[in-house]
Design an enzyme around this catalytic site. Structure first.
Site, PDB file in Angstrom:
ATOM      1  CE1 TYR A 194      35.909  23.466  69.563  1.00 32.65           C
ATOM      2  CE2 TYR A 194      36.283  25.810  69.879  1.00 32.65           C
ATOM      3  CZ  TYR A 194      35.659  24.787  69.207  1.00 32.65           C
ATOM      4  OH  TYR A 194      34.800  25.078  68.179  1.00 32.65           O
ATOM      5  CG  HIS A 225      29.895  22.912  70.239  1.00 32.81           C
ATOM      6  ND1 HIS A 225      31.106  22.804  70.866  1.00 32.81           N
ATOM      7  CD2 HIS A 225      30.195  23.129  68.933  1.00 32.81           C
ATOM      8  CE1 HIS A 225      32.088  22.942  69.989  1.00 32.81           C
ATOM      9  NE2 HIS A 225      31.557  23.137  68.806  1.00 32.81           N
TER      10      HIS A 225
END
Length: 285
Positions: free
Chosen positions: A61, A119
């Site tokens: 991110y 993730h």
């Protein structure tokens, strides 16, 4: 179905022994051309104002440092906050995962992270098992408090068990009435793996007649109905917004409950994988 939740401060205990707030705040602001760094600080500041204390970021991110800045500037004690970050599959290998988590600690300048997730499972069995072992060792060193995974299907969870490792504390997957991931949810509940729900607001696609009808009856907005659906199923939803009004609304979900009939109607919207609005790589080999 989960019992009624009384307040924004409600939490559940993970298998690691640590507690996690039942409502989080996602900061994946890079979608649709948005600048994650410029949006993170004002959005997190607003979330802190309304009482949210659980924040979900990730290495990919590109805003771990900005999250750390706003947390430090808030003056809120670190122990009152729950911070999650993630290691994407490009860094799934024992040493790479260790280095990635070390870097993720340095970016926001934190002594520890409450939860680190792998993730996604796309690195393949060997590398993702090495990565998971690295998380367990980092936990033993006190650098992280709980180890988990994201976008893991049943086969990925079963391979962790087959390798002799303890189950993850958390599996974070796309979850909303249109994509309910029922086999994954059933496995996680059977093995005491907490379930986090990303995209709980279906990326704003909230105009389905069933959702609107329930919202109108309750005098709530559709987003609040979706978050409440997630909470009452025992999931930990992670709504994302940069709008102050929406952030406040998304946190205001503890003064009402959905009926069994409401839940049944929303459950009936499930489209399986076809209902996904995100990447949802749970079927990766």
């Amino acid at each position: 179905m989960a019992a009624a939740l009384e307040s924004l401060s409600s939490s559940i205990r993970l298998s690691s022994g640590h507690t996690i707030p039942v409502l989080g705040f996602g900061v994946a602001f890079g979608r649709a051309g948005r600048d994650p760094r410029s949006l993170t600080k004002p959005a997190v500041s607003e979330a802190l104002k309304v009482g949210l204390r659980h924040f979900d970021t990730a290495r990919m991110y590109n805003n771990e440092d900005h999250l750390g800045e706003v947390i430090r500037e808030s003056g809120i004690p670190r122990e009152d906050l729950f911070i999650t970050t993630k290691v994407d599959s490009a860094f799934h290998e024992y040493n790479k995962t260790t280095a990635s988590v070390t870097d993720s600690l340095q970016r926001p300048a934190l002594d520890y992270v409450d939860l680190v997730l792998l993730h996604d499972p796309r690195a393949g069995k060997t590398l993702r098992l090495e990565a998971y072992k690295a998380l367990l060792d980092l936990r033993a060193q006190g650098k992280i408090r709980s180890a988990g995974v994201s976008n893991y299907g049943v086969k990925h969870l079963e391979e962790i068990a087959a390798a002799g490792y303890e189950a993850p504390s958390v599996n974070q997957v796309e979850l909303h009435p249109f994509c309910q991931q029922r086999p994954i949810v059933a496995y996680c509940k059977a093995h005491n793996i907490a379930i986090e729900a990303y995209c709980p607001l279906v990326r704003g696609k909230t105009d389905d007649p069933v959702i609107v009808k329930i919202a109108n009856r309750l005098n709530k907005d559709p987003g609040q109905v979706l978050i409440r659906w997630s909470l009452q199923h025992g999931f930990i939803p992670l709504p994302l917004s940069s709008s102050p009004a929406r952030i406040k609304s998304n946190a205001d979900v503890f003064d009402f409950s959905l009926t069994e009939s409401d839940i049944a109607e929303l459950d009936a919207l499930d489209q399986g994988p076809a209902g996904s609005v995100s990447w949802n790589p749970v079927d990766t080999e």
